[in-house]
Write a protein that holds these residues in place. Structure first.
Motif, PDB file in Angstrom:
ATOM      1  N   LEU A 580     -41.197  61.096   6.774  1.00  0.00           N
ATOM      2  CA  LEU A 580     -41.675  60.798   8.125  1.00  0.00           C
ATOM      3  C   LEU A 580     -41.941  59.317   8.297  1.00  0.00           C
ATOM      4  O   LEU A 580     -41.736  58.749   9.366  1.00  0.00           O
ATOM      5  CB  LEU A 580     -42.959  61.585   8.409  1.00  0.00           C
ATOM      6  CG  LEU A 580     -42.788  63.062   8.671  1.00  0.00           C
ATOM      7  CD1 LEU A 580     -44.138  63.735   8.748  1.00  0.00           C
ATOM      8  CD2 LEU A 580     -42.029  63.289   9.969  1.00  0.00           C
ATOM      9  N   TRP A 581     -42.409  58.716   7.214  1.00  0.00           N
ATOM     10  CA  TRP A 581     -42.753  57.298   7.289  1.00  0.00           C
ATOM     11  C   TRP A 581     -41.501  56.446   7.233  1.00  0.00           C
ATOM     12  O   TRP A 581     -41.197  55.697   8.168  1.00  0.00           O
ATOM     13  CB  TRP A 581     -43.704  56.961   6.149  1.00  0.00           C
ATOM     14  CG  TRP A 581     -44.029  55.517   6.011  1.00  0.00           C
ATOM     15  CD1 TRP A 581     -44.119  54.595   7.009  1.00  0.00           C
ATOM     16  CD2 TRP A 581     -44.288  54.822   4.805  1.00  0.00           C
ATOM     17  NE1 TRP A 581     -44.434  53.374   6.490  1.00  0.00           N
ATOM     18  CE2 TRP A 581     -44.545  53.472   5.140  1.00  0.00           C
ATOM     19  CE3 TRP A 581     -44.370  55.202   3.457  1.00  0.00           C
ATOM     20  CZ2 TRP A 581     -44.851  52.515   4.176  1.00  0.00           C
ATOM     21  CZ3 TRP A 581     -44.674  54.249   2.509  1.00  0.00           C
ATOM     22  CH2 TRP A 581     -44.912  52.925   2.869  1.00  0.00           C
ATOM     23  N   PHE A 584     -38.492  58.405   9.759  1.00  0.00           N
ATOM     24  CA  PHE A 584     -38.799  58.677  11.167  1.00  0.00           C
ATOM     25  C   PHE A 584     -39.457  57.484  11.851  1.00  0.00           C
ATOM     26  O   PHE A 584     -38.989  57.010  12.873  1.00  0.00           O
ATOM     27  CB  PHE A 584     -39.702  59.906  11.257  1.00  0.00           C
ATOM     28  CG  PHE A 584     -39.390  60.753  12.428  1.00  0.00           C
ATOM     29  CD1 PHE A 584     -38.437  61.753  12.345  1.00  0.00           C
ATOM     30  CD2 PHE A 584     -40.021  60.542  13.641  1.00  0.00           C
ATOM     31  CE1 PHE A 584     -38.128  62.518  13.434  1.00  0.00           C
ATOM     32  CE2 PHE A 584     -39.709  61.305  14.744  1.00  0.00           C
ATOM     33  CZ  PHE A 584     -38.763  62.301  14.634  1.00  0.00           C
ATOM     34  N   ASP A 585     -40.525  56.998  11.251  1.00  0.00           N
ATOM     35  CA  ASP A 585     -41.246  55.899  11.898  1.00  0.00           C
ATOM     36  C   ASP A 585     -40.428  54.612  11.896  1.00  0.00           C
ATOM     37  O   ASP A 585     -40.322  53.942  12.922  1.00  0.00           O
ATOM     38  CB  ASP A 585     -42.581  55.660  11.183  1.00  0.00           C
ATOM     39  CG  ASP A 585     -43.690  56.458  11.829  1.00  0.00           C
ATOM     40  OD1 ASP A 585     -43.354  57.462  12.468  1.00  0.00           O
ATOM     41  OD2 ASP A 585     -44.857  56.078  11.705  1.00  0.00           O
ATOM     42  N   ILE A 589     -38.031  55.539  15.207  1.00  0.00           N
ATOM     43  CA  ILE A 589     -38.878  55.065  16.303  1.00  0.00           C
ATOM     44  C   ILE A 589     -38.767  53.549  16.454  1.00  0.00           C
ATOM     45  O   ILE A 589     -38.455  53.029  17.522  1.00  0.00           O
ATOM     46  CB  ILE A 589     -40.340  55.491  16.090  1.00  0.00           C
ATOM     47  CG1 ILE A 589     -40.430  57.015  16.084  1.00  0.00           C
ATOM     48  CG2 ILE A 589     -41.225  54.908  17.177  1.00  0.00           C
ATOM     49  CD1 ILE A 589     -41.797  57.549  15.855  1.00  0.00           C
ATOM     50  N   ASP A 590     -38.983  52.837  15.332  1.00  0.00           N
ATOM     51  CA  ASP A 590     -38.890  51.385  15.437  1.00  0.00           C
ATOM     52  C   ASP A 590     -37.448  50.941  15.623  1.00  0.00           C
ATOM     53  O   ASP A 590     -37.169  49.996  16.354  1.00  0.00           O
ATOM     54  CB  ASP A 590     -39.476  50.729  14.187  1.00  0.00           C
ATOM     55  CG  ASP A 590     -40.983  50.667  14.277  1.00  0.00           C
ATOM     56  OD1 ASP A 590     -41.508  51.074  15.325  1.00  0.00           O
ATOM     57  OD2 ASP A 590     -41.615  50.216  13.308  1.00  0.00           O
ATOM     58  N   PRO A 594     -38.821  49.207  19.558  1.00  0.00           N
ATOM     59  CA  PRO A 594     -38.989  47.759  19.709  1.00  0.00           C
ATOM     60  C   PRO A 594     -37.944  46.943  18.950  1.00  0.00           C
ATOM     61  O   PRO A 594     -37.348  46.031  19.531  1.00  0.00           O
ATOM     62  CB  PRO A 594     -40.389  47.512  19.148  1.00  0.00           C
ATOM     63  CG  PRO A 594     -40.707  48.701  18.332  1.00  0.00           C
ATOM     64  CD  PRO A 594     -39.996  49.837  18.951  1.00  0.00           C
ATOM     65  N   ASP A 595     -37.700  47.297  17.672  1.00  0.00           N
ATOM     66  CA  ASP A 595     -36.751  46.492  16.911  1.00  0.00           C
ATOM     67  C   ASP A 595     -35.358  46.598  17.498  1.00  0.00           C
ATOM     68  O   ASP A 595     -34.634  45.614  17.646  1.00  0.00           O
ATOM     69  CB  ASP A 595     -36.723  46.941  15.448  1.00  0.00           C
ATOM     70  CG  ASP A 595     -38.060  46.714  14.787  1.00  0.00           C
ATOM     71  OD1 ASP A 595     -38.926  46.105  15.450  1.00  0.00           O
ATOM     72  OD2 ASP A 595     -38.230  47.150  13.638  1.00  0.00           O
TER      73      ASP A 595
END
Lengths: 637, 493
Positions: A580-581, A584-585, A589-590, A594-595
């Motif tokens: 998840l880290w 996923f994150d 997501i990033d 934003p990235d």
């Protein structure tokens, strides 16, 4: 006076914990032991009042949480049930405090240890005297915390730390069920106070709920959820894995927390909630089955363990199983009786084993002991008394309570009842075998320790032996003295009053004579059997182990529960967390968030940048292209 | 009430900041600068306590209201408080002085500018919690970004610029939509006065879009899953005092916003979107707890745990139950104390060893025992042990959630187990075990100011764990009124 029973251990803990440095080790020990002993004396007075004058009270100390219809007080409920628990907790606790003065004499952190012991006593008293489920939960988690502190007391040992965390987490799994049970009670009744809840229970007998897609009777569900909590705290099968590991803590801790008091909290909960459980046939059957499975499972594992404390830990697990199936067959008073007698003889056994470990300078493996019964005469005698009481040797305390459990299971008259009685008898035999194995391997046979000479082993100091003597008195006489009071044979008195609720009165029949004498005979027979197996003809027991190698492996690895849980829960949680880290994150997501957006914009502007080259002919060319495109468009249109 | 106590609370820190601005800082007068800032914030704290004493708990009406025309016929500067906002104001004024005391060890250059940023931040935060006009609220809400952006970007760690921009981008994105929504509300209702809007109500057909616009802003600030990824980065790079402010106060603005505006102004939409909030909250609780389990950086671990804790808060808010809402507010206050303390705890070891990595440490309990005791206390509060403030909030939230939806409460309760796992494992790896890294032997235990700060946080953490009544009494009437109005609006629409 009543409040000081709870307050004194807390004060003791604060004095020793925060001011231990100033008042010194010896004073911390004296203050804590003294205050807890006073608390024990006051508890005895309260129990006396309860017995003689039917004294009951519900003292409100302060408001705790009030939110909407939820109204929870800090309170102290005194009735026969909590009075018995008060006496068990404070008396064993005070003896353990005194014993610790001797046992921990070489430890550099004495005030901290004593502070934890006293704090534990406080939390346990909060648990047993609560008049509502949330204060019960406070005590419940509080004792879990102290258990965590004490298991991990030797903080440099990595195994001790891991065991401490394991104990806390497995208990949290139980507490998860327990908390849901409390939520459900609040959802149904809008209150969490015992008296109000118990009064309202008969009104929802036929109420069904849809819980996570399962249609289930509301009372059944409450009972099962609360029982999950009880299973965690009382180390019943599936949630038992923490208890053997908890033996990493100092031995007095094992005696107080992991034998006499905290682990019996689950039994206490079920008995306290007898007005609810009596309406749930399903939950009672589940309790019976879990109880007898645990009793049997733990006894089989105890047969092959070599760590003296782990044997006793599994024995505790097994005896807790007995208490549960007593409660499961509706004999709550018998469960309480076994809880009461067990506290004495099991604390005696643990403290006795502590005395042995002390004598062998921290050796715990029974294969590295033996032949020292003459060197440790007092410890030996006291351990024998404990063992006799545990195995249910006639007329010692275990005899009265354990036989009563098996009898009531038999008298229940249904399949689970008979089945439980059968398992109970087999387990009683196994209990006897492993207990005598421990005695014989520790005290008889040849001396097997290479690290220290037999001359160096020594008897423990008086400060350790005196608490043992007190406990042995309990182990011998508690059963005989209190059986009338707890079991109320022949309907002489009704000691429990409203604190234990029976929907239908317990059967007063007697099982057939052969059944009554079966267990004692097996127990007595097991002594020569164990002597033959573990002293006379040691090869035989090894041979049996070799012949049944897979079974032996299965038992010595404790039915592979730890390995299974690692594969099922621990490793997946870590893997999912990592996934998840990292994926996923960070990636999703990033990466798209934003990235991704910023790199996209950067790319676009880089492209746009290239247009601004500054060369006239490029601009002219682009202009020409645009112009011709526009022109084409207009013409085609 | 003639004395404008709320405006004073808002302005006082700004005045202090202005004062600092004109004192040029250099090595010699660093201490003077600090005392000025500390004095200002302490006066503000006592003023807010005085406010709490004057506060009338028996009414849900807004109190200490000040209403001044700002732009005629358009915007009024209107402030006032009720039971919901007052606790956040006190939290802000309580945390700020502690932050200022804590700077000695961590901030080496541009101290006076740093203190200015903190004081300005305090002004804005108090403004957020007491403004009763949407435009005023928006201004304070967004202005709060700027000092935080500077704190991360100037005094942060090595990747400070990346983190500062990430923080800014995320939060700004949501706010733009909220601004549009506020303008629309003005067109629809002709006013941005919150009290009037409560009375007028907003037509149900507009509510969904407006709700979503507010949600997009609050969700980022909470932060809710999946727009939470800025928080760990921001925390990791921010200096200790910045992390403390961020965790303790900045995150609470969104929770407050949800209660005050999403529930208050758009009940119909709130009802519709409750399943969305439940889902995101539950995912936040479980996912980020699992992620926290695997962190190697202490600050990141606590940052992820903050996301999980805020998941409980949003869950509790949208239960629209007395227990759930009160639990949420208690959880926010408690998280404000506990997360602040945990970040300070990380700061303490960071100042000594200059590492936030968990595997740098281990076995420090006998070297720095006082620290270990306090760190343990906050660890326990973070995992919601009964007897600490963390328990009361969490338990009430789950109780409220259980009334509304079994499944959600069951899954969220699982988060409590994982919460215990990551906190205890963190503590074990940092504090217990054998001392392997021999550099750790030179660590010194808490100095007086550190001990003071952590004790200041420890006392309310324990006190409100055993006796949360003062908090509950303050919010009780306002919350029950909120629920009453909410249900009334729901029926009438």
């Amino acid at each position: 006076m009543e409040i000081s029973i709870i307050a004194l251990p807390l004060i003791a803990s604060i004095i020793s914990g925060f001011f231990g440095k100033f008042i010194g080790d010896r004073n911390s020990e004296i203050v804590t032991s003294f205050l807890v002993t006073i608390s024990a004396i006051l508890s005895a007075i309260v129990l006396y009042e309860v017995i003689i004058n039917q004294y009951q009270d519900n003292i409100v100390i302060a408001k705790w949480i009030s939110s909407g219809s939820l109204d929870v007080n800090w309170s102290m409920k005194i009735d026969p049930l909590s009075a018995v628990m008060l006496v068990v907790v404070t008396s064993v606790s005070s003896l353990v405090h005194i014993y610790s003065i001797g046992y921990m004499s070489h430890d550099p952190h004495k005030p901290r240890f004593m502070a934890y012991l006293s704090l534990f006593t406080f939390a346990m008293l909060m648990l047993v005297t609560s008049d509502n489920f949330i204060q019960l939960f406070f005590g419940w988690e509080g004792v879990g915390l102290c258990s965590y502190f004490l298991i991990g007391f030797w903080f440099k040992k990595d195994t001790a730390n891991s065991a401490a965390i394991k104990a806390f987490l497995v208990n949290r799994v139980g507490d998860f069920g327990f908390a849901l049970g409390i939520f459900l009670i609040f959802y149904l009744f809008g209150t969490v106070n015992y008296t109000e809840v118990f009064e309202l229970i008969p009104t929802i007998v036929d109420k069904n709920l849809l819980f996570l897609g399962i249609n289930i009777n509301a009372i059944d569900l409450i009972c099962l959820l609360l029982f999950v909590g009880a299973m965690g705290k009382s180390a019943q099968i599936l949630l038992h894995t923490w208890l053997p590991d908890a033996m990493e803590g100092p031995t007095p801790v094992s005696a107080l927390i992991h034998a006499a008091t905290m682990v019996t909290a689950g039994v206490f909960l079920v008995v306290r909630c007898s007005p609810i459980y009596e309406y749930s046939e399903l939950a009672l059957n589940v309790i019976t089955i879990v109880g007898m499975s645990t009793a049997f499972f733990a006894a089989t594992v105890a047969l092959v363990q070599t760590d003296i404390k782990k044997i006793i830990a599994y024995s505790t697990c097994s005896q807790l199983g007995y208490m549960f199936f007593a409660a499961g067959v509706g004999a709550y008073n018998v469960a309480m009786f076994h809880l009461f007698t067990h506290a004495f003889f099991k604390a005696l056994l643990f403290l006795g084993s502590g005395s042995v470990i002390h004598a062998f300078k921290d050796e715990q493996n029974i294969n590295k002991m033996g032949g020292v019964w003459k060197k440790l005469p007092y410890t030996y005698t006291l351990m024998i008394i404990g063992t006799l009481a545990l195995t249910g040797f006639p007329f010692l305390s275990g005899f009265y309570s354990k036989d009563a459990i098996i009898e009531f299971a038999y008298l229940r008259g249904n399949t689970t009842g008979y089945y439980a009685a059968g398992i109970g008898i087999i387990t009683a035999f196994l209990t006897s075998i492993y207990s005598w194995r421990l005695i014989f391997k520790t005290f008889h046979g040849d001396y097997n320790n290479k690290n220290i000479k037999i001359e160096e082993t020594h008897e423990s100091p008086l400060v350790m032996l005196i608490p043992l003597i007190f406990l042995s008195i309990g182990a011998i006489f508690a059963g005989y003295t209190f059986k009338e009071l707890f079991l109320g044979y022949g309907g002489i008195n009704n000691f429990w009053q409203e604190s234990i609720f029976f929907l239908e009165p317990l059967s007063t029949d007697h099982p057939p004579f052969w059944f009554l004498v079966l267990t004692p005979i097996l127990v007595i027979l097991s002594i020569p059997v164990a002597y033959y197996l573990f002293v006379k003809n040691k090869n035989l027991s090894n041979q049996i182990a070799n012949v049944n190698k897979p079974l032996y492996q299965f038992l010595i690895n404790k039915w592979y529960f730890d390995e299974l849980y690692d594969v099922l829960f621990v490793i997946p949680s870590k893997k999912i967390g990592l996934f998840l880290w990292k994926f996923f994150d960070i990636k999703i997501i990033d990466g798209f968030g934003p990235d991704g957006i910023s790199s996209f914009i950067k790319k676009c502007s880089l492209k746009a940048n290239k247009f601004q080259s500054g060369f006239i002919y490029q601009y002219a060319f682009v202009m020409l292209l645009g112009f011709s495109a526009l022109l084409t468009f207009l013409i085609v249109k | 009430m003639n004395f404008p106590i709320l405006s004073s609370l808002i302005l006082l820190p700004a005045v202090g900041a202005l004062f600092l601005f004109f004192t040029r800082s250099n090595k010699e007068n660093n201490i003077t600068v600090k005392y000025v800032a500390l004095f200002t914030s302490l006066v503000n704290f006592f003023l807010s306590v005085y406010l709490w004493i004057l506060f009338d708990q028996s009414t849900s009406e807004f109190q200490f209201v000040e209403d001044r025309v700002w732009i005629k016929d358009l915007i009024n500067y209107k402030v006032g408080i009720d039971g919901i906002s007052i606790l956040f104001i006190i939290l802000t004024t309580f945390i700020t002085p502690l932050c200022i005391i804590s700077v000695n060890n961590s901030i080496k250059n541009r101290l006076s500018e740093f203190l200015i940023a903190i004081l300005i931040m305090e002004s804005f935060m108090i403004g957020v919690f007491c403004s009763l006009d949407l435009v005023v609220f928006y201004l304070f809400f967004e202005a709060g970004l700027i000092p935080m952006f500077l704190i991360i970007g100037i005094w942060g760690g090595t990747r400070r610029v990346y983190s500062a921009f990430k923080f800014f981008l995320f939060t700004l994105l949501g706010s733009v939509l909220m601004l549009i929504a506020i303008i629309s509300i003005y067109w629809i209702s002709g006013t941005t006065d919150v009290v009037q809007l409560y009375e007028l109500g907003i037509d149900a057909k507009y509510q969904n879009l407006l709700w979503l616009a507010f949600f997009s802003s609050f969700a980022v600030k909470t932060p809710m899953w999946p727009v939470h990824t800025w928080l760990p980065d921001a925390h990791v790079e921010a200096p200790t005092a910045g992390s403390v402010l961020l965790a303790a106060i900045l995150l609470k603005m969104a929770g407050y916003g949800f209660i005050r505006f999403s529930l208050g102004l758009f009940p119909v939409a709130s009802e519709i979107f409750t399943p969305l909030i439940y889902t995101l909250s539950v995912i936040a609780i479980i996912f980020t707890s699992l992620i926290a389990l695997m962190q190697e950086d202490m600050k990141k671990l606590i940052a992820y745990s903050s996301v999980a804790h805020m998941g409980f808060v949003t869950l509790g808010i949208f239960t629209i139950q007395q227990q759930g809402l009160e639990g949420s507010i208690l959880q926010m206050i408690s998280h404000g104390l506990v997360a602040a303390a945990l970040f300070l705890c990380v700061g303490v070891v960071y100042d000594r060893m200059h590492s936030r990595l968990i595997n740098t440490y281990g076995g420090i309990v006998s070297i720095i025992p006082k620290y270990s005791v306090l760190f343990m206390l906050f660890t326990l509060a973070a995992l919601g042990l009964p007897g600490t403030s963390g328990f009361v909030g969490e338990f009430l939230i789950l109780m409220g959630a259980f009334k509304d939806n079994f499944l959600v409460a069951v899954i969220a309760s699982l988060g409590v187990i994982i919460g215990a796992a990551y906190m205890l494992w963190l503590y074990k790896r940092v504090v217990f075990g054998k001392l392997v890294n021999s550099d750790l032997k030179q660590m010194v235990d808490l100095n007086k100011s550190e001990l003071f700060i952590l004790s200041c946080l420890a006392v309310p953490t324990l006190f409100f764990g055993f006796y949360p009544e003062p908090l509950i009494n303050t919010i009780e009437v306002s919350i029950s009124n909120l629920i009453k109005v909410y249900n009334f609006n729901l029926i009438s629409n």
